[in-house]
Design a protein around this motif. Structure first.
Motif, mmCIF file in Angstrom:
data_model
loop_
_atom_site.group_PDB
_atom_site.id
_atom_site.type_symbol
_atom_site.label_atom_id
_atom_site.label_comp_id
_atom_site.label_asym_id
_atom_site.label_seq_id
_atom_site.Cartn_x
_atom_site.Cartn_y
_atom_site.Cartn_z
ATOM 1 N N ASP A 57 -8.166 9.889 2.374
ATOM 2 C CA ASP A 57 -8.469 8.678 3.151
ATOM 3 C C ASP A 57 -8.111 7.399 2.405
ATOM 4 O O ASP A 57 -7.584 6.462 2.996
ATOM 5 C CB ASP A 57 -9.950 8.636 3.517
ATOM 6 N N GLU A 58 -8.389 7.372 1.111
ATOM 7 C CA GLU A 58 -8.108 6.156 0.335
ATOM 8 C C GLU A 58 -6.608 5.867 0.312
ATOM 9 O O GLU A 58 -6.179 4.728 0.453
ATOM 10 C CB GLU A 58 -8.641 6.308 -1.085
ATOM 11 N N ARG A 59 -5.818 6.908 0.181
ATOM 12 C CA ARG A 59 -4.363 6.753 0.186
ATOM 13 C C ARG A 59 -3.887 6.223 1.543
ATOM 14 O O ARG A 59 -3.053 5.321 1.614
ATOM 15 C CB ARG A 59 -3.693 8.089 -0.141
ATOM 16 N N ALA A 60 -4.435 6.774 2.608
ATOM 17 C CA ALA A 60 -4.068 6.330 3.953
ATOM 18 C C ALA A 60 -4.445 4.865 4.174
ATOM 19 O O ALA A 60 -3.695 4.113 4.798
ATOM 20 C CB ALA A 60 -4.735 7.218 4.995
ATOM 21 N N GLN A 61 -5.598 4.457 3.638
ATOM 22 C CA GLN A 61 -6.027 3.063 3.775
ATOM 23 C C GLN A 61 -5.071 2.127 3.038
ATOM 24 O O GLN A 61 -4.717 1.064 3.547
ATOM 25 C CB GLN A 61 -7.449 2.892 3.247
ATOM 26 N N ILE A 62 -4.656 2.527 1.850
ATOM 27 C CA ILE A 62 -3.729 1.704 1.074
ATOM 28 C C ILE A 62 -2.385 1.604 1.785
ATOM 29 O O ILE A 62 -1.786 0.532 1.875
ATOM 30 C CB ILE A 62 -3.557 2.260 -0.355
ATOM 31 N N GLU A 63 -1.904 2.730 2.325
ATOM 32 C CA GLU A 63 -0.634 2.717 3.058
ATOM 33 C C GLU A 63 -0.719 1.792 4.263
ATOM 34 O O GLU A 63 0.210 1.029 4.535
ATOM 35 C CB GLU A 63 -0.250 4.139 3.483
ATOM 36 N N ALA A 64 -1.829 1.855 4.984
ATOM 37 C CA ALA A 64 -2.010 0.994 6.162
ATOM 38 C C ALA A 64 -2.059 -0.479 5.749
ATOM 39 O O ALA A 64 -1.457 -1.336 6.418
ATOM 40 C CB ALA A 64 -3.284 1.389 6.911
ATOM 41 N N LYS A 65 -2.747 -0.758 4.657
ATOM 42 C CA LYS A 65 -2.847 -2.146 4.202
ATOM 43 C C LYS A 65 -1.475 -2.665 3.777
ATOM 44 O O LYS A 65 -1.108 -3.800 4.083
ATOM 45 C CB LYS A 65 -3.837 -2.250 3.049
ATOM 46 N N ARG B 111 0.496 -3.604 6.798
ATOM 47 C CA ARG B 111 0.079 -4.921 7.308
ATOM 48 C C ARG B 111 0.645 -6.029 6.424
ATOM 49 O O ARG B 111 1.064 -7.081 6.923
ATOM 50 C CB ARG B 111 -1.453 -5.014 7.386
#
Length: 73
Positions: A43-51, A54
């Motif tokens: 999840d943390e990796r996915a959040q960083i990729e999404a950020k 953006r």
């Protein structure tokens, strides 16, 4: 008591420089996030990729604004 409610003048003379500085800082943040991604997963990796996605969109918008500013000078 009287307040002076005059709006500040709209000074955009250094807008391009400010935008360029923000772009550089954003790119630096993206690079730091990429380095961090090597040490995380899920999840943390996915959040960083999404950020970072953006951030890329923001950079594109700021570059477009710089072009607009330069064409209106």
């Amino acid at each position: 008591m009287t307040y002076n409610n005059k709006p500040n003048p709209d000074d955009r003379s250094d807008n391009v420089e400010k935008l360029q500085e923000i772009i550089v800082n954003t790119i630096d943040n993206m690079q730091e996030a990429e380095e961090t991604m090597q040490n995380v997963n899920g999840d943390e990796r996915a959040q960083i990729e999404a950020k970072n996605e953006r951030r890329r969109e923001s950079i594109d918008a700021m570059r477009s604004e710089i072009k607009d500013e330069n064409s209106s000078r």
